[in-house]
Design an enzyme around this catalytic site. Structure first.
Site, PDB file in Angstrom:
ATOM      1  CG  HIS A 448      -1.165  -1.079  -1.975  1.00  0.00           C
ATOM      2  ND1 HIS A 448      -2.168  -1.495  -1.125  1.00  0.00           N
ATOM      3  CD2 HIS A 448      -1.594  -1.362  -3.231  1.00  0.00           C
ATOM      4  CE1 HIS A 448      -3.168  -2.011  -1.833  1.00  0.00           C
ATOM      5  NE2 HIS A 448      -2.838  -1.935  -3.109  1.00  0.00           N
ATOM      6  CG  HIS A 449       2.117   4.490  -0.844  1.00  0.00           C
ATOM      7  ND1 HIS A 449       1.578   5.567  -1.514  1.00  0.00           N
ATOM      8  CD2 HIS A 449       2.482   3.595  -1.800  1.00  0.00           C
ATOM      9  CE1 HIS A 449       1.598   5.322  -2.816  1.00  0.00           C
ATOM     10  NE2 HIS A 449       2.146   4.138  -3.011  1.00  0.00           N
ATOM     11  CD  GLN A 450       1.213  -1.076   3.425  1.00  0.00           C
ATOM     12  OE1 GLN A 450       2.104  -0.808   2.645  1.00  0.00           O
ATOM     13  NE2 GLN A 450       0.287  -1.984   3.173  1.00  0.00           N
TER      14      GLN A 450
END
Length: 514
Positions: A448-450
């Site tokens: 979830h660290h795009q």
């Protein structure tokens, strides 16, 4: 039609900072457009769920999550991954696990060495300090008195299993560190988290709500930006949908896009800023031929190792992940490329139903070498973009993540955990040490660290320059995780807030605003 000096598109982790700081200029009229709801419009139950750090997982796939999906991932055997993003004022700061990690100083020095002069760690530290309000003094460079609360999980009644995890890391010879944001990131220690008096401290709480007391800041929630408006190559406004009607807002000075690594490139492409070759099939006139828009997209990637506890695991009161280990897969790395987060619940729904008294280590790869892209699916602005993180597309990403899985197993096998662990539930006996690359390809998922899809730099694939101005365009900047050339070594929210702070100062300096 309405007119403002500045329009900020997106009231997420970066946009709230930019809007707040620009509205400090009393003579400047600032509009912030948010496609999601105003958090104050949510039900009391949903607000309570957002505020409670220990039930963050109930927010995934909820009404405040856009719920993106990737295209099938070849490196994961064709699996599709779920990519959550916040759908409410404050953006994903309402969904994330609240870890406050700046990243390693070499991450930012690397940005500066590779075409982003002025973005070394020394350049960025004042802007971390500007937004931090850290309660302790575990790092000499921590900020105190800033907008965002930073608490030490180890000082607020941590779970005893988290303490055991740290003891196990020490047993294996890893050093302890007092603060991952201090001089020594490598090692095991307590997380600093964005909570305040036991509640999540989101960017809406920290930045947006205080700023909305100013008469020169206007928030329009439920306002979905459909395209940017240009006069030649100057951005002069934003077209957006509100309550089913198409509206326009004009900007006399600048538009700042803060839609995140998935939606910022999409909005640019819909507006004719991007690869002319990619725009042609959609019959979108090209305003600026920037082939880097949507490219360089990447993300951290993780999997899970779950063990059943032989003692009752106390319920969590914080973010469920209070301690971690940052380490290197090879001593030659300048920064840690592996992050092992300890979670004192079974972070797998199926396993959790049968074995609720379990704990998890999340081995994660935080220096991925694989790169993917974000592209238009259609000209319909409401259709989500095609998202390809290309997880484990590079073989070394898979082997290093497998190495982190084995290290997680080694931690559970220490004397520190003896008598506290019954046995391994995942990967389980079907996966030997030699099978772990296969295991990570079967189970790895989004961290979830795009990031990276509108990268900053001076080369031909850069989308924004080192002052975050879109190349070939005037009156337009991008400020969010999409501008990161490489995502930091660790959770990225602190870095996004820092980018927002820097963007606001760039704008003030360029236009002589004080």
């Amino acid at each position: 039609m309405s007119e403002f000096d500045f329009i900020v598109v997106g009231a997420g982790s970066a946009g709230t900072v930019v809007a707040s700081r620009l509205s400090e200029i009393s003579s400047a009229k600032v509009l912030v457009l948010e496609a999601g709801k105003d958090k104050r419009e949510l039900s009391p139950d949903m607000i309570d769920r957002i505020d409670n750090p220990s039930i963050w997982f109930t927010l995934l796939r909820s009404e405040i999550d856009w719920g993106y999906s990737s295209v099938p991932q070849p490196g994961l055997g064709g699996r599709v991954t779920y990519e959550p993003r916040g759908k409410v004022t404050g953006g994903t700061s309402n969904l994330y696990l609240m870890m406050h990690i700046r990243g390693h100083e070499s991450d930012y020095d690397n940005w500066a060495y590779n075409g982003c002069p002025g973005w070394s760690y020394a350049d960025c530290v004042p802007y971390f300090q500007k937004h931090e309000d850290q309660e302790d003094f575990t790092s000499p460079s921590a900020g105190h008195g800033g907008m965002l609360s930073v608490e030490n999980a180890g000082q607020h009644g941590p779970n005893p299993y988290s303490e055991t995890f740290l003891e196990a890391c020490e047993e294996l010879g890893y050093p302890s560190t007092a603060d991952f944001n201090g001089p020594d990131m490598v090692g095991a220690g307590w997380h600093h988290i964005n909570t305040k008096k036991g509640k999540r401290h989101s960017m809406e709480d920290a930045y947006l709500l205080p700023a909305l007391a100013r008469p020169n800041l206007t928030l329009r929630s439920n306002s979905f930006a459909t395209r940017l408006i240009f006069q030649g190559t100057r951005c002069v406004g934003v077209e957006y949908e509100h309550d089913g009607a198409l509206k326009t807002a004009m900007a006399t000075t600048e538009v700042i896009v803060c839609n995140g690594a998935l939606e910022s490139p999409k909005l640019l492409l819909l507006s004719g800023v991007g690869s002319a070759r990619q725009l042609k099939p959609f019959a979108i006139p090209c305003v600026a031929d920037l082939p880097g828009v949507g490219e360089n997209f990447h993300n951290h990637v993780l999997t899970g190792v779950i063990a059943e506890a032989s003692e009752d695991v106390p319920a969590g009161r914080q973010n469920l992940s209070e301690a971690a280990l940052f380490c290197k897969s090879d001593p030659g790395w300048l920064a840690p490329d592996l992050q092992l987060g300890f979670v004192h619940v079974p972070l797998d729904v199926i396993i959790g139903q049968g074995h609720p008294n379990s704990v998890t280590i999340l081995p994660g790869l935080v220096r991925p070498l694989s790169r993917g892209w974000v592209r238009l699916a259609s000209i319909n602005p409401h259709e989500k973009p095609l998202v390809n993180p290309n997880y484990l597309g590079c073989e070394s990403d898979a082997t290093r993540l497998a190495q982190a899985v084995q290290l997680s197993r080694d931690i559970f096998a220490t004397k520190a955990f003896a008598g506290k662990i019954k046995g391994e539930l995942k990967p389980g006996p079907d996966f030997s040490k030699n099978d772990l690359v296969d295991y990570v390809r079967k189970t790895a998922d989004s961290y979830h660290h795009q990031a990276g899809s509108c990268k900053m730099g001076l080369d031909d694939m850069a989308v924004v320059d080192p002052r975050l101005r879109v190349r070939g365009i005037t009156g337009l900047r991008v400020a969010d995780a999409s501008v990161m050339p490489q995502v930091q070594s660790g959770n990225c929210h602190a870095g996004i807030a820092m980018i927002g702070e820097r963007c606001a100062d760039f704008i003030k300096a360029e236009h002589g605003l004080k």
